[in-house]
Motif scaffolding. Structure first.
Motif, PDB file in Angstrom:
ATOM      1  N   THR A   1       0.581  -1.572  -0.212  1.00  0.00           N
ATOM      2  CA  THR A   1      -0.300  -0.076   0.220  1.00  0.00           C
ATOM      3  C   THR A   1       1.051   1.352  -0.367  1.00  0.00           C
ATOM      4  O   THR A   1       1.881   1.168   0.613  1.00  0.00           O
ATOM      5  N   ASP A   2       0.072   2.201  -0.162  1.00  0.00           N
ATOM      6  CA  ASP A   2       0.727   3.548  -0.584  1.00  0.00           C
ATOM      7  C   ASP A   2       2.176   4.051   0.787  1.00  0.00           C
ATOM      8  O   ASP A   2       0.772   4.268   1.793  1.00  0.00           O
ATOM      9  N   ALA A   3       2.643   4.333   0.380  1.00  0.00           N
ATOM     10  CA  ALA A   3       3.706   4.736   1.885  1.00  0.00           C
ATOM     11  C   ALA A   3       3.388   5.434   2.362  1.00  0.00           C
ATOM     12  O   ALA A   3       3.426   5.471   3.851  1.00  0.00           O
ATOM     13  N   ARG A   4       3.147   7.121   2.141  1.00  0.00           N
ATOM     14  CA  ARG A   4       2.468   7.803   2.922  1.00  0.00           C
ATOM     15  C   ARG A   4       1.097   7.379   3.477  1.00  0.00           C
ATOM     16  O   ARG A   4       0.635   8.134   4.740  1.00  0.00           O
ATOM     17  N   ARG A   5       0.309   6.655   2.911  1.00  0.00           N
ATOM     18  CA  ARG A   5      -1.435   5.814   4.039  1.00  0.00           C
ATOM     19  C   ARG A   5      -0.982   5.066   5.080  1.00  0.00           C
ATOM     20  O   ARG A   5      -1.317   5.511   5.808  1.00  0.00           O
ATOM     21  N   LYS A   6       0.160   4.553   5.261  1.00  0.00           N
ATOM     22  CA  LYS A   6       0.455   3.281   5.927  1.00  0.00           C
ATOM     23  C   LYS A   6       1.909   3.453   6.807  1.00  0.00           C
ATOM     24  O   LYS A   6       2.015   3.244   8.023  1.00  0.00           O
ATOM     25  N   HIS A   7       2.162   5.206   6.643  1.00  0.00           N
ATOM     26  CA  HIS A   7       3.115   6.198   7.646  1.00  0.00           C
ATOM     27  C   HIS A   7       4.099   4.907   7.077  1.00  0.00           C
ATOM     28  O   HIS A   7       4.870   4.753   8.598  1.00  0.00           O
ATOM     29  N   VAL A   8       4.316   4.089   6.178  1.00  0.00           N
ATOM     30  CA  VAL A   8       6.057   3.584   6.133  1.00  0.00           C
ATOM     31  C   VAL A   8       6.873   4.205   6.328  1.00  0.00           C
ATOM     32  O   VAL A   8       7.022   5.119   5.482  1.00  0.00           O
ATOM     33  N   PRO A   9       8.126   4.061   7.008  1.00  0.00           N
ATOM     34  CA  PRO A   9       9.309   5.068   6.962  1.00  0.00           C
ATOM     35  C   PRO A   9      10.154   5.352   5.594  1.00  0.00           C
ATOM     36  O   PRO A   9       9.976   4.166   4.589  1.00  0.00           O
ATOM     37  N   ARG A  10      10.195   6.162   5.110  1.00  0.00           N
ATOM     38  CA  ARG A  10      11.193   6.263   3.767  1.00  0.00           C
ATOM     39  C   ARG A  10      12.946   7.340   4.314  1.00  0.00           C
ATOM     40  O   ARG A  10      13.106   7.953   5.499  1.00  0.00           O
ATOM     41  N   LEU A  11      13.650   5.844   4.026  1.00  0.00           N
ATOM     42  CA  LEU A  11      15.317   6.739   3.567  1.00  0.00           C
ATOM     43  C   LEU A  11      15.339   6.863   3.195  1.00  0.00           C
ATOM     44  O   LEU A  11      15.296   5.617   2.037  1.00  0.00           O
ATOM     45  N   HIS A  12      16.754   7.418   2.763  1.00  0.00           N
ATOM     46  CA  HIS A  12      17.357   8.137   1.594  1.00  0.00           C
ATOM     47  C   HIS A  12      19.222   6.802   1.881  1.00  0.00           C
ATOM     48  O   HIS A  12      19.786   6.810   3.246  1.00  0.00           O
ATOM     49  N   VAL A  13      18.918   5.939   0.268  1.00  0.00           N
ATOM     50  CA  VAL A  13      20.793   5.410   0.849  1.00  0.00           C
ATOM     51  C   VAL A  13      21.170   6.175  -0.190  1.00  0.00           C
ATOM     52  O   VAL A  13      20.999   6.381  -1.593  1.00  0.00           O
ATOM     53  N   ASP A  14      22.918   6.403   0.560  1.00  0.00           N
ATOM     54  CA  ASP A  14      23.461   6.760  -1.562  1.00  0.00           C
ATOM     55  C   ASP A  14      24.317   5.640  -1.761  1.00  0.00           C
ATOM     56  O   ASP A  14      25.364   5.633  -1.621  1.00  0.00           O
ATOM     57  N   ARG A  15      23.734   4.482  -2.454  1.00  0.00           N
ATOM     58  CA  ARG A  15      23.936   3.758  -3.495  1.00  0.00           C
ATOM     59  C   ARG A  15      22.764   3.196  -4.220  1.00  0.00           C
ATOM     60  O   ARG A  15      21.334   3.756  -4.277  1.00  0.00           O
ATOM     61  N   THR A  16      24.081   2.375  -5.013  1.00  0.00           N
ATOM     62  CA  THR A  16      22.584   2.048  -6.005  1.00  0.00           C
ATOM     63  C   THR A  16      21.427   0.868  -5.611  1.00  0.00           C
ATOM     64  O   THR A  16      22.589   0.232  -4.751  1.00  0.00           O
ATOM     65  N   LEU A  17      20.949   0.779  -5.940  1.00  0.00           N
ATOM     66  CA  LEU A  17      19.615   0.400  -5.594  1.00  0.00           C
ATOM     67  C   LEU A  17      19.027  -1.261  -6.511  1.00  0.00           C
ATOM     68  O   LEU A  17      18.379  -0.225  -7.511  1.00  0.00           O
ATOM     69  N   THR A  18      19.188  -2.327  -6.338  1.00  0.00           N
ATOM     70  CA  THR A  18      18.502  -3.440  -7.487  1.00  0.00           C
ATOM     71  C   THR A  18      17.472  -4.065  -6.637  1.00  0.00           C
ATOM     72  O   THR A  18      17.841  -4.466  -5.304  1.00  0.00           O
ATOM     73  N   ILE A  19      16.594  -4.573  -7.249  1.00  0.00           N
ATOM     74  CA  ILE A  19      15.263  -5.388  -6.945  1.00  0.00           C
ATOM     75  C   ILE A  19      16.420  -7.223  -5.834  1.00  0.00           C
ATOM     76  O   ILE A  19      17.452  -7.590  -7.317  1.00  0.00           O
ATOM     77  N   GLY A  20      16.005  -7.595  -5.108  1.00  0.00           N
ATOM     78  CA  GLY A  20      16.671  -8.781  -4.493  1.00  0.00           C
ATOM     79  C   GLY A  20      18.210  -8.508  -3.618  1.00  0.00           C
ATOM     80  O   GLY A  20      19.096  -8.897  -2.932  1.00  0.00           O
ATOM     81  N   ASP A  21      18.494  -6.809  -4.036  1.00  0.00           N
ATOM     82  CA  ASP A  21      19.330  -6.907  -2.932  1.00  0.00           C
ATOM     83  C   ASP A  21      19.333  -6.011  -1.505  1.00  0.00           C
ATOM     84  O   ASP A  21      18.684  -6.384  -1.102  1.00  0.00           O
ATOM     85  N   THR A  22      20.493  -7.059  -0.401  1.00  0.00           N
ATOM     86  CA  THR A  22      20.610  -6.617   0.754  1.00  0.00           C
ATOM     87  C   THR A  22      21.013  -5.413   0.766  1.00  0.00           C
ATOM     88  O   THR A  22      22.380  -5.561   0.532  1.00  0.00           O
ATOM     89  N   VAL A  23      20.065  -4.698   1.542  1.00  0.00           N
ATOM     90  CA  VAL A  23      21.082  -2.704   1.768  1.00  0.00           C
ATOM     91  C   VAL A  23      21.509  -3.061   3.501  1.00  0.00           C
ATOM     92  O   VAL A  23      20.858  -2.560   3.928  1.00  0.00           O
ATOM     93  N   ALA A  24      23.167  -2.710   3.843  1.00  0.00           N
ATOM     94  CA  ALA A  24      23.172  -1.914   4.892  1.00  0.00           C
ATOM     95  C   ALA A  24      22.840  -0.333   5.936  1.00  0.00           C
ATOM     96  O   ALA A  24      23.195   0.201   4.521  1.00  0.00           O
TER      97      ALA A  24
END
Length: 249
Positions: free
Chosen positions: A2-25
């Motif tokens: 569901t849309d993040a704003r309606r669910k109040h899901v936290p949004r975080l900026h990460v300074d790196r390339t993002l790819t589906i399936g990656d685990t991000v530290a």
């Protein structure tokens, strides 16, 4: 998801390339915020973005006091960025006034922020103090981008003198707030895609600075009959520009 704003899901900026399936530290500060402040647990939903477009729904895979990891689940492009690219050239203000101006400009869709030293400005920063201030303002911009759903992280450029910036100022329209101007910007034949917006310090621009800005192609405009404080002027002008040429319509 569901849309993040309606669910109040936290949004975080990460300074790196993002790819589906990656685990991000995630960083220690982000881990502390998620665990100690938001009281999330492993398995909680997140939204990550790297400031280069789009966002990435993710799920916390591990979380402890000092570190966290998130699994990237998908990529989506909600298209929340304005078609109008505004560079806010803001005279450096005292105390938290500059923080306010930066945060609200990001919320209102600014593309970039250029802090300026002006003749009547009373802020003197050099060396490491100047570097720390720039990093602080960039952190303010990042937090505002996370909160407001931005897909692009606006850059807060290194502060410089007004006359140095005017030599390289760009923008299809160049506007500066001036309470003595006759009114708002005159409609052009075409809708601009980029604007440079110049905001003065608490005491206003000097006559010499006004002459130099006009020589660099800046039009003086005002927003109604009242004089706005420097930290209010930029956000108010941005809202007006977004209504006229951006995505507030």
């Amino acid at each position: 998801m569901t849309d993040a704003r309606r669910k109040h899901v936290p949004r975080l900026h990460v300074d790196r390339t993002l790819t589906i399936g990656d685990t991000v530290a995630l960083g220690a500060e982000q881990a502390h915020h998620l665990g100690a402040v938001l009281r999330l647990r492993s398995g909680a939903d997140l939204v990550l973005f790297n400031g280069h477009g789009g966002e990435y729904p993710a799920r916390l895979s591990t979380l402890n006091r000092k570190s966290a990891q998130a699994l990237v689940l998908e990529h989506r492009q909600p298209r929340r960025e304005s078609p109008l690219a505004v560079t806010l050239a803001q005279a450096v203000a005292r105390g938290d006034r500059m923080d306010f101006a930066v945060a609200k400009a990001v919320e209102l869709g600014v593309a970039a922020i250029q802090p300026l030293f002006t003749e009547r400005g009373q802020i003197k920063l050099t060396g490491e103090r100047l570097d720390r201030k720039q990093r602080h303002w960039q952190a303010v911009a990042r937090s505002a981008a996370e909160q407001s759903g931005r897909e692009i992280l606006p850059v807060v450029h290194a502060p410089c003198r007004l006359d140095d910036w005017l030599a390289d100022a760009a923008g299809e329209r160049r506007l500066m707030l001036d309470p003595r101007a006759p009114g708002g910007p005159v409609e052009g034949a075409t809708t601009p895609t980029s604007v440079s917006l110049l905001i003065g310090p608490e005491s206003g621009f000097s006559d010499q600075e006004l002459v130099a800005a006009r020589a660099s192609g800046f039009e003086g405009v005002r927003l109604g009959p009242r004089i706005l404080r420097t930290e209010t002027a930029g956000p108010a002008a941005l809202a007006a520009l977004q209504t006229r040429w951006g995505d507030f319509g």
